[in-house]
Design a protein around this motif. Structure first.
Motif, PDB file in Angstrom:
ATOM      1  N   VAL A   1      -9.802 -11.776 -17.809  1.00 34.98           N
ATOM      2  CA  VAL A   1     -10.998 -11.309 -17.090  1.00 34.98           C
ATOM      3  C   VAL A   1     -12.257 -11.841 -17.769  1.00 34.98           C
ATOM      4  N   ILE A   2     -12.295 -11.808 -19.097  1.00 38.45           N
ATOM      5  CA  ILE A   2     -13.458 -12.330 -19.825  1.00 38.45           C
ATOM      6  C   ILE A   2     -13.640 -13.820 -19.548  1.00 38.45           C
ATOM      7  N   ARG A   3     -12.545 -14.582 -19.578  1.00 35.81           N
ATOM      8  CA  ARG A   3     -12.645 -16.024 -19.331  1.00 35.81           C
ATOM      9  C   ARG A   3     -13.209 -16.301 -17.943  1.00 35.81           C
ATOM     10  N   ILE A   4     -12.794 -15.539 -16.950  1.00 38.91           N
ATOM     11  CA  ILE A   4     -13.308 -15.731 -15.590  1.00 38.91           C
ATOM     12  C   ILE A   4     -14.798 -15.417 -15.533  1.00 38.91           C
ATOM     13  N   LEU A   5     -15.213 -14.340 -16.186  1.00 41.01           N
ATOM     14  CA  LEU A   5     -16.649 -14.001 -16.199  1.00 41.01           C
ATOM     15  C   LEU A   5     -17.463 -15.056 -16.948  1.00 41.01           C
ATOM     16  N   GLN A   6     -16.910 -15.618 -18.011  1.00 36.91           N
ATOM     17  CA  GLN A   6     -17.609 -16.665 -18.748  1.00 36.91           C
ATOM     18  C   GLN A   6     -17.696 -17.960 -17.937  1.00 36.91           C
ATOM     19  N   ASN A   7     -16.729 -18.197 -17.075  1.00 34.23           N
ATOM     20  CA  ASN A   7     -16.712 -19.421 -16.278  1.00 34.23           C
ATOM     21  C   ASN A   7     -17.712 -19.403 -15.125  1.00 34.23           C
ATOM     22  N   VAL A   8     -18.364 -18.263 -14.883  1.00 39.01           N
ATOM     23  CA  VAL A   8     -19.349 -18.209 -13.809  1.00 39.01           C
ATOM     24  C   VAL A   8     -20.431 -19.249 -14.046  1.00 39.01           C
ATOM     25  N   GLU A   9     -20.871 -19.395 -15.288  1.00 38.47           N
ATOM     26  CA  GLU A   9     -21.900 -20.394 -15.584  1.00 38.47           C
ATOM     27  C   GLU A   9     -21.324 -21.805 -15.566  1.00 38.47           C
ATOM     28  N   LYS A  10     -20.114 -21.965 -16.085  1.00 39.78           N
ATOM     29  CA  LYS A  10     -19.553 -23.301 -16.258  1.00 39.78           C
ATOM     30  C   LYS A  10     -19.117 -23.941 -14.936  1.00 39.78           C
ATOM     31  N   TYR A  11     -18.489 -23.167 -14.051  1.00 35.58           N
ATOM     32  CA  TYR A  11     -17.936 -23.748 -12.822  1.00 35.58           C
ATOM     33  C   TYR A  11     -18.558 -23.217 -11.538  1.00 35.58           C
ATOM     34  N   TYR A  12     -18.750 -21.909 -11.440  1.00 35.35           N
ATOM     35  CA  TYR A  12     -18.972 -21.286 -10.147  1.00 35.35           C
ATOM     36  C   TYR A  12     -20.379 -21.424  -9.597  1.00 35.35           C
ATOM     37  N   ASN A  13     -21.311 -22.018 -10.335  1.00 32.87           N
ATOM     38  CA  ASN A  13     -22.684 -22.149  -9.846  1.00 32.87           C
ATOM     39  C   ASN A  13     -22.942 -23.500  -9.175  1.00 32.87           C
ATOM     40  N   GLY A  14     -21.904 -24.308  -9.001  1.00 35.86           N
ATOM     41  CA  GLY A  14     -22.048 -25.564  -8.273  1.00 35.86           C
ATOM     42  C   GLY A  14     -22.385 -26.777  -9.110  1.00 35.86           C
ATOM     43  N   LYS A  15     -22.548 -26.600 -10.427  1.00 36.43           N
ATOM     44  CA  LYS A  15     -22.870 -27.721 -11.306  1.00 36.43           C
ATOM     45  C   LYS A  15     -21.911 -27.704 -12.484  1.00 36.43           C
ATOM     46  N   TYR A  16     -21.193 -28.782 -12.686  1.00 41.46           N
ATOM     47  CA  TYR A  16     -20.311 -28.881 -13.845  1.00 41.46           C
ATOM     48  C   TYR A  16     -20.808 -30.022 -14.718  1.00 41.46           C
ATOM     49  N   ARG A  17     -20.868 -29.786 -16.017  1.00 40.62           N
ATOM     50  CA  ARG A  17     -21.329 -30.795 -16.980  1.00 40.62           C
ATOM     51  C   ARG A  17     -20.111 -31.341 -17.718  1.00 40.62           C
ATOM     52  N   ALA A  18     -19.746 -32.573 -17.422  1.00 40.57           N
ATOM     53  CA  ALA A  18     -18.576 -33.197 -18.038  1.00 40.57           C
ATOM     54  C   ALA A  18     -18.983 -33.998 -19.268  1.00 40.57           C
ATOM     55  N   PHE A  19     -18.069 -34.141 -20.202  1.00 40.96           N
ATOM     56  CA  PHE A  19     -18.251 -34.936 -21.418  1.00 40.96           C
ATOM     57  C   PHE A  19     -19.420 -34.418 -22.268  1.00 40.96           C
ATOM     58  N   THR A  20     -19.452 -33.099 -22.489  1.00 40.29           N
ATOM     59  CA  THR A  20     -20.530 -32.510 -23.288  1.00 40.29           C
ATOM     60  C   THR A  20     -20.229 -32.524 -24.774  1.00 40.29           C
ATOM     61  N   THR A  21     -18.947 -32.565 -25.146  1.00 41.21           N
ATOM     62  CA  THR A  21     -18.580 -32.514 -26.561  1.00 41.21           C
ATOM     63  C   THR A  21     -17.695 -33.686 -26.937  1.00 41.21           C
ATOM     64  N   GLN A  22     -17.731 -34.041 -28.193  1.00 43.66           N
ATOM     65  CA  GLN A  22     -16.894 -35.107 -28.737  1.00 43.66           C
ATOM     66  C   GLN A  22     -15.798 -34.457 -29.572  1.00 43.66           C
TER      67      GLN A  22
END
Length: 181
Positions: A117-138
């Motif tokens: 449940v926590i992971r899903i709530l945290q993913n609201v910013e990462k996936y569910y807002n329509g913008k995904y940022r790929a290749f952010t970390t090395q």
């Protein structure tokens, strides 16, 4: 001779990684999805993400219970279990690029737990807002484990548009509630 063979094997492994990485970057620049598919999405034949409605309803239910009904994370997990709602690992969706349902269920979690449940709530910013940022970390491999070494420069990050489920204001409300708790 053995040293030469080992060197060529290591060299080939490095070249495979570089080719794979550059191919993934190129596809991402075209707006196509190249990483693990998030819970409520499904990848079509052209490599673009589409919403998978049965799972979108579950995501919206979780966010609604958390924000409007003021449920705790544990209470949300209990509610989902009591109502026999399938967990992400028990998902019925399947595409040609995903493992079969039977293979995924070998290590499946049959009931909702706190961390899911926590992971899903945290993913609201990462996936569910329509913008995904790929290749952010090395990442760097250390003792057979990938470890985040540094954040990439903003010029190297690739933004991918995906179908939106929530607006940014929902993420702000979730963050505010988590800080309060």
């Amino acid at each position: 001779m053995w040293n030469t063979l080992v060197w060529f094997a290591q060299y080939e492994k490095t070249m495979i990684f570089k080719r794979t990485y550059s191919g993934r970057r190129k596809k991402s620049q075209e707006g196509k999805w190249t990483t693990q598919i998030p819970y409520e999405y499904i990848k079509n034949k052209e490599w673009y993400l589409e919403l998978y409605e049965p799972e979108v309803k579950i995501i919206k239910l979780i966010v609604n219970l958390y924000l409007k009904e003021n449920f705790s994370i544990w209470k949300i997990a209990d509610y989902l279990n009591e109502n026999n709602i399938k967990t992400p690992t028990m998902s019925e969706k399947e595409t040609s690029n995903q493992k079969s349902i039977a293979e995924r269920r070998k290590n499946a979690s049959w009931f909702w737990i706190f961390s899911t449940v926590i992971r899903i709530l945290q993913n609201v910013e990462k996936y569910y807002n329509g913008k995904y940022r790929a290749f952010t970390t090395q990442y760097k491999k250390v003792w057979d484990k990938n470890i985040i070494v540094w954040q990439r420069d903003e010029s190297e990050v690739i933004n991918i548009s995906i179908p939106r489920i929530f607006w940014d204001s929902i993420w702000e409300q979730i963050k505010e509630r988590r800080v309060r708790n």
